[in-house]
Scaffold this motif. Structure first.
Motif, short mmCIF file in Angstrom:
data_model
loop_
_atom_site.label_atom_id
_atom_site.label_comp_id
_atom_site.label_asym_id
_atom_site.label_seq_id
_atom_site.Cartn_x
_atom_site.Cartn_y
_atom_site.Cartn_z
N LEU A 111 0.83 -1.20 0.00
CA LEU A 111 0.00 0.00 0.00
C LEU A 111 0.86 1.25 0.00
O LEU A 111 0.58 2.21 -0.74
N ALA A 151 2.20 1.72 -3.45
CA ALA A 151 1.16 2.15 -4.37
C ALA A 151 0.84 3.63 -4.19
O ALA A 151 0.59 4.35 -5.17
N GLN A 152 0.83 4.10 -2.95
CA GLN A 152 0.60 5.53 -2.71
C GLN A 152 1.71 6.37 -3.30
O GLN A 152 1.46 7.43 -3.90
N CYS A 209 -8.79 -2.68 -5.05
CA CYS A 209 -8.13 -3.47 -3.99
C CYS A 209 -8.97 -4.69 -3.65
O CYS A 209 -10.19 -4.59 -3.50
N VAL A 258 -12.26 4.37 -4.07
CA VAL A 258 -11.53 3.17 -4.47
C VAL A 258 -12.47 1.97 -4.40
O VAL A 258 -13.22 1.81 -3.42
N ARG A 266 -0.22 2.89 -13.02
CA ARG A 266 -0.39 2.36 -11.68
C ARG A 266 -0.62 0.86 -11.80
O ARG A 266 -1.01 0.36 -12.87
N LEU A 318 -5.91 5.27 -5.86
CA LEU A 318 -5.37 3.92 -5.79
C LEU A 318 -6.11 3.00 -6.77
O LEU A 318 -7.27 3.25 -7.10
N ARG A 355 1.33 6.46 -7.12
CA ARG A 355 0.26 7.41 -7.49
C ARG A 355 0.80 8.84 -7.51
O ARG A 355 0.53 9.60 -8.44
#
Length: 304
Positions: free
Chosen positions: A157, A160-161, A236, A262, A170, A233, A164
């Motif tokens: 996570l 991924a942040q 998920c 998300v 992504r 994001l 971004r």
């Protein structure tokens, strides 16, 4: 109701967990000290050589395994970030998951062996993992799934942040298995769950989390990505057990991510313990089936 296999597995974890897992900070400290003297093996089991082509790369001074089908082209791209409270190496259960991804999906799987705490800390490792993931994601035009369990879920996570915020492609999806998203362990809802968890405790995880945070405040989003922004994001998929001390923070993540728009595919295993999707129990097999079908569907959608 949890399966008989699941209940037996939890009973075994209750016996073993009190002595060798992450309930007692003293035991966690001993783990860390032992790993400094006798590092754990990191390589895949030899039996994987029969079915998989395995290549070892080095990125930023640390190794990364690339695992592909031995014959024919790969059909999917997956990055796997292993758990272990940031203080333990990739293990047999992670290699079994990787083997299944290659065998059943014909996936190309990357498994970075990132530096562990206390040598590796969030402020150095997260940017490196994000950079490496950026290489893979951009090469595959976004057709890459990022999977992480436990500490690897938090790392996934956080990476991924950062991806971004850096622009570019992504990952096509995040799959978070019992993710450790807040190393402070300060959620007031945790005590209601803690007594049901046979392996983990706030005290044990706080010790490991402080090592991972290093010079950062443990609440910093690099160490505790639950405190980072969720907007932008990718979709998920999340798995968490009701008998997992990380359950309350996973619900916090779901609420924050959905508020940010998300798409969250949330699976809560009744009576299940930490990282149950990786275990050889019926609930674990169903979770892995869902992971594989989700990646297969995403890949088909992206390529049409």
């Amino acid at each position: 109701m949890p399966s008989l296999s699941s209940r037996v597995w939890k009973s075994a974890a209750s016996v073993v967990g009190a002595r060798i897992e992450y309930r007692d900070p003293t035991i966690v400290r001993r783990k860390v000290e032992t790993r400094q003297i006798r590092p754990e093996p990191i390589g895949p089991p030899r039996r994987m050589d029969r079915y998989c082509a395995i290549t070892l790369h080095f990125r930023y001074g640390w190794p990364c395994y690339e695992v592909t089908p031995r014959t024919g082209p790969a059909q999917s791209n997956v990055m796997v970030l292993h758990g272990g409270a940031y203080v333990e190496q990739i293990s047999g259960m992670h290699w079994r998951l990787i083997h299944q991804l290659v065998a059943r999906l014909r996936a190309r799987v990357w498994a970075p062996i990132y530096p562990l705490a206390p040598q590796g800390t969030a402020d150095t490792v997260v940017p490196e993992i994000a950079r490496f993931t950026r290489e893979i994601v951009d090469r595959c035009s976004g057709d890459t799934v990022l999977i992480g369990d436990s500490a690897g879920g938090g790392l996934a996570l956080a990476a991924a942040q950062r991806l971004r915020d850096g622009g570019g492609h992504r990952p096509s999806r995040l799959i978070l298995i019992s993710p450790w998203l807040d190393v402070t362990m300060d959620n007031p809802d945790i005590p209601a769950v803690e007594h049901r968890d046979p392996e983990l405790s706030r005290a044990g995880l706080r010790f490991a989390g402080d090592l991972w945070a290093g010079d950062l405040d443990p609440a910093h989003p690099l160490a505790s990505p639950i405190n980072g922004r969720m907007d932008g994001l990718p979709p998920c998929t999340v798995f968490i057990g009701t008998h997992d001390v990380l359950n309350p923070d996973t619900h916090r993540f779901r609420a924050a991510a959905e508020r940010a728009g998300v798409d969250v595919d949330f699976h809560e295993g009744a009576g299940q313990i930490h990282v149950y999707p990786l275990y050889p129990i019926p609930e674990g097999r169903r979770a892995r089936d869902h992971i594989i079908s989700t990646i297969r569907d995403d890949t088909a959608r992206l390529r049409t």
